[in-house]
Design a protein around this motif. Sequence first.
Motif, short mmCIF file in Angstrom:
data_model
loop_
_atom_site.label_atom_id
_atom_site.label_comp_id
_atom_site.label_asym_id
_atom_site.label_seq_id
_atom_site.Cartn_x
_atom_site.Cartn_y
_atom_site.Cartn_z
N THR A 73 7.02 0.58 6.14
CA THR A 73 5.60 0.22 6.53
C THR A 73 4.95 1.41 6.42
OG1 THR A 73 6.71 -1.04 8.32
CG2 THR A 73 4.38 -0.79 8.61
N LEU A 74 3.74 1.27 5.42
CA LEU A 74 3.00 2.28 4.70
C LEU A 74 1.52 1.96 4.64
CD1 LEU A 74 5.39 2.34 1.71
CD2 LEU A 74 5.52 4.28 3.46
N ASP A 75 1.01 2.92 4.53
CA ASP A 75 -0.67 3.05 4.33
C ASP A 75 -1.01 4.28 3.84
OD1 ASP A 75 -2.99 1.59 4.83
OD2 ASP A 75 -3.60 3.35 5.98
N PRO A 76 -1.74 4.12 2.53
CA PRO A 76 -2.19 3.03 1.88
C PRO A 76 -1.05 2.45 0.95
CG PRO A 76 -3.27 5.06 0.74
CD PRO A 76 -2.33 5.57 2.26
N ILE A 77 -0.95 1.26 0.99
CA ILE A 77 0.41 0.69 0.28
C ILE A 77 0.15 0.82 -1.13
CG2 ILE A 77 -0.80 -1.93 0.54
CD1 ILE A 77 2.71 -1.41 1.18
N ASP A 78 -0.82 0.51 -1.71
CA ASP A 78 -1.08 0.56 -3.37
C ASP A 78 -0.68 1.80 -3.77
OD1 ASP A 78 -2.00 -2.09 -3.31
OD2 ASP A 78 -4.07 -1.22 -3.29
N GLN A 79 -1.08 2.99 -3.33
CA GLN A 79 -0.63 4.29 -3.65
C GLN A 79 0.66 4.56 -3.25
OE1 GLN A 79 -3.04 7.47 -1.43
NE2 GLN A 79 -1.88 9.02 -2.46
N GLY A 125 1.98 -7.38 3.11
CA GLY A 125 0.90 -6.69 3.85
C GLY A 125 1.09 -5.26 3.84
N HIS A 126 1.41 -4.53 4.56
CA HIS A 126 1.96 -2.96 4.61
C HIS A 126 3.43 -2.91 4.41
CE1 HIS A 126 -2.28 -1.35 5.21
NE2 HIS A 126 -2.69 -2.31 6.06
N ASP A 127 3.88 -4.04 4.34
CA ASP A 127 5.56 -3.62 4.27
C ASP A 127 5.71 -3.76 2.86
OD1 ASP A 127 5.65 -3.67 6.71
OD2 ASP A 127 6.45 -5.40 7.20
N LEU A 128 6.62 -2.73 2.52
CA LEU A 128 7.40 -2.68 1.15
C LEU A 128 8.86 -3.05 1.03
CD1 LEU A 128 5.99 -2.33 -1.52
CD2 LEU A 128 6.63 0.19 -1.51
N PHE A 129 9.50 -3.87 0.44
CA PHE A 129 10.85 -4.03 0.45
C PHE A 129 11.50 -3.30 -0.66
CE2 PHE A 129 11.55 -6.98 4.07
CZ PHE A 129 10.12 -7.23 4.31
N ILE A 130 12.42 -2.75 -0.61
CA ILE A 130 12.75 -1.79 -1.75
C ILE A 130 14.32 -1.58 -1.62
CG2 ILE A 130 13.11 0.51 -2.90
CD1 ILE A 130 10.48 1.02 -1.53
N ALA A 140 11.41 8.96 1.60
CA ALA A 140 10.41 9.38 2.78
C ALA A 140 9.79 10.83 2.50
CB ALA A 140 11.42 9.48 4.28
N GLU A 141 10.61 11.60 2.15
CA GLU A 141 10.11 13.24 2.08
C GLU A 141 8.97 13.21 1.03
OE1 GLU A 141 13.29 15.92 1.81
OE2 GLU A 141 11.97 17.31 0.64
N ARG A 142 9.17 12.36 0.10
CA ARG A 142 8.15 12.04 -1.20
C ARG A 142 6.95 11.62 -0.61
NH1 ARG A 142 12.71 10.98 -5.63
NH2 ARG A 142 13.09 12.87 -6.35
N LEU A 143 7.19 10.61 0.13
CA LEU A 143 5.83 9.74 0.39
C LEU A 143 5.16 10.59 1.48
CD1 LEU A 143 7.69 6.40 1.65
CD2 LEU A 143 5.82 6.54 -0.39
N ILE A 148 1.12 9.82 2.20
CA ILE A 148 0.94 8.43 2.66
C ILE A 148 1.58 8.60 4.16
CG2 ILE A 148 1.98 6.23 2.04
CD1 ILE A 148 2.12 7.35 -0.82
N LYS A 149 0.86 7.45 4.83
CA LYS A 149 1.43 7.33 6.39
C LYS A 149 2.69 6.38 6.20
CE LYS A 149 -3.10 8.31 8.32
NZ LYS A 149 -4.41 7.58 8.12
N LEU A 150 3.69 7.04 6.89
CA LEU A 150 4.79 6.29 6.99
C LEU A 150 5.07 5.75 8.53
CD1 LEU A 150 7.54 5.16 5.51
CD2 LEU A 150 8.57 7.55 6.06
N TYR A 151 4.81 4.50 8.61
CA TYR A 151 5.19 3.94 10.17
C TYR A 151 6.22 3.58 10.45
CZ TYR A 151 -0.32 4.14 10.38
OH TYR A 151 -1.49 4.45 10.04
N GLY A 152 7.20 3.11 9.61
CA GLY A 152 8.62 2.89 10.03
C GLY A 152 9.39 2.55 8.68
N ILE A 153 10.68 2.77 8.93
CA ILE A 153 11.91 2.58 8.05
C ILE A 153 13.02 1.82 8.59
CG2 ILE A 153 13.47 3.59 6.67
CD1 ILE A 153 12.04 6.06 6.41
N HIS A 154 13.09 0.71 8.09
CA HIS A 154 14.19 -0.43 8.40
C HIS A 154 14.98 -0.74 7.15
CE1 HIS A 154 13.40 -2.17 12.30
NE2 HIS A 154 12.09 -1.74 12.21
N ALA A 155 16.53 -0.45 7.59
CA ALA A 155 17.36 -1.01 6.76
C ALA A 155 17.64 -2.70 7.06
CB ALA A 155 18.76 -0.13 6.79
N GLU A 156 17.38 -3.31 6.18
CA GLU A 156 17.52 -4.74 6.49
C GLU A 156 18.96 -5.37 6.05
OE1 GLU A 156 14.56 -7.37 6.49
OE2 GLU A 156 14.32 -5.46 7.62
#
Lengths: 306, 312
Positions: free
Chosen positions: A233-239, A256-261, A272-275, A280-288
């Motif tokens: 979950t990121l902001d700004p997502i395009d960047q 939305g603000h979620d990116l699945f990778i 995460a470190e690179r972001l 870039i604001k990192l609101y959450g990391i989820h392993a699906e």
Amino acid sequence: MTQPVIQLQKVKKKFGNKTIIKELSFDIFPGEVFGFLGPNGAGKTTTIRMIVGLMNMTEGDILIFGQSIKSHYKEAIKHVGAIVENPELYKHLSGYRNLIHYARMVRGVTKKRIDEVVDLVGLTPRIHEKVKTYSLGMRQRLGLAQALLHSPQILILDEPTNGLDPAGIREIRQYIRRLAAEEGLAVIVSSHLLSEMELMCDRIGIIQNGQLVGVHSVGEFVGEEAEIIVRLTLDPIDQAVQLVKRYDYKIIKKEGHDLFIRMENEAIPILAERLIQQQIKLYGIHAEAKSLEDRFLEVTGGQDIV
Amino acid sequence: MFKFLKLVQNENMKSFRRFSTLVMFIMLLCALVFIGVVNKHYETHDSNKTWQQQLQAENHDLQKQFKANPDEHTKEALAINTYRLDHALKPTDSTSFWGSVKDAVNGMQFVMIFAIIIAGGIVSSEFGSGTIKLLLTRPVSRSTILLSKYVSTLFTLLVFGVACFVFSCLIAAALFGFDGLSSPYLFYSEGAVHEGSMLLHIFGLYGLQMVPAIMFVTVAFLISTVFRNTALAIGLSIFGLMAGSLVLQFLARFGWSKYVLFANLDWSPYFNGNGPFQKGMTLGFSATVLAVYYLLFIAFTWIIFKKRDVAA
Ligand SMILES: Nc1ncnc2c1ncn2[C@@H]1O[C@H](COP(=O)(O)OP(=O)(O)O)[C@@H](O)[C@H]1O
Ligand SMILES: [Mg+2]
């Protein structure tokens, strides 16, 4: 290491010049429930027919407790109880006479054993009625009773839940788990429905077009996968998208603000470190958690699944 | 061996616990009752003469015939009639106990049809219903399963044959009483009339019927196994049973027709003095020809059943 109860060795089957089973090899161990999963027409029934000696294999061999089904049929088959496709029994005879019929074909099945098996599958009140009056579920249970009559060490059930209602399916599932756990039977269950397989199997082999495309322990599906899907979950997502693309990660979708990778587990902290370095604001990391369904869809290309 | 008998017992259970099998027994009984009742009906018509008077009249005709054309047959008939008159032995016609039982040997035609129906379904019905999969996944070889089915088929034929005999005895007793139960079977040989057992004679007649019965049942069993199609097995076998003698009439002018299956099924000419179908045919010849056919049928059935994939 326990000895496998069944070994398929490069089994091949041709009908005419069409190869239906291509060099199938796998082992089944005592006490495990092995799921044989594949879309319709994959070759499950054909393989089972070869295991129980109804069909000849074109090449390869199948060993049951080390005995070849080809050359030592009687010694090999006596360890096996099976239902191939539908539980077809003699409709004009009572359930009990059907069991007497099969009891006469092997040594050492007593009247007591027949009653015991009838009790196990819960048919006692109706066992003396003709099979033609039975519901499909009852036939399925009578089929199970004939397969268990001679106390085999291997049980083979081809699509045992076909046509059953959810309660019937649950019942079959419970029998299977109980037989494997309490009596140490090795069970092979085939199905084209993976949701069922997940619930009753220890290991699942996926077959497609007569080839085994993978054997997995049910527990191992999520954890041991090399690549997993991560939701960020990121902001700004395009960047963020630009950055992720630059480092060659595979983006599955953007929501939305979620990116699945899709990435390896080890790569998560690096990304995460690179972001963070890029502000870039990192609101959450989820392993699906990746379900068997995804895996199954993936291997079979999503085609032909009922 | 013990296990094999259990397999036969299984097959018998499956055959005899069918409603259709019960219907066959009832039909056989009805047919035999019908034959008996028709005979009983004719009994009342010709009774203004005693049997002695009838025989004397018959002998009178036979003597005339013998003068015109002296042949062995007429001589035999004359000798037997004279023996009856001399020893006061009433002929066993259709209205006597034995005569009625003897007429009922014709019931074997029904028995053959019923046995063919059971033989024609005993293998193919297992494929049709899918039960073959459970039958062939036991520690019993396919050959043993097939043999148990064949033995059961022959057993069924035997049971029907015995039923035909027992039914006919009961019906004869009910309709004609036990009159003439002790009368012997008379036959002519080496210039004299001899007395034999009537019971053995009738068993002999059943035996003669069993020869084609076993062959047709084996053919039905073969077709049932090879084509796995009950209707085809029953249809072809009954067609053979019906059309066999007709086909034979067409082929009679060819010398090789003595090797045809149908030409060797009726063994009665070898016992009753009628000429065989073709010159030079003997009991030994017919038995050999049938044995060859039989072995071919059995071998073919066995090879097909043993090897083939079961896709039912
Ligand atoms: N007796 C047969 N002759 C020819 N092809 C067959 C025969 N039995 C099965 N097949 C073919 O083999 C393939 C696998 O069939 P099957 O083993 O029944 O699949 P499954 O049980 O996985 O649905 C199918 O394409 C089917 O058409
Ligand atoms: Mg199938």
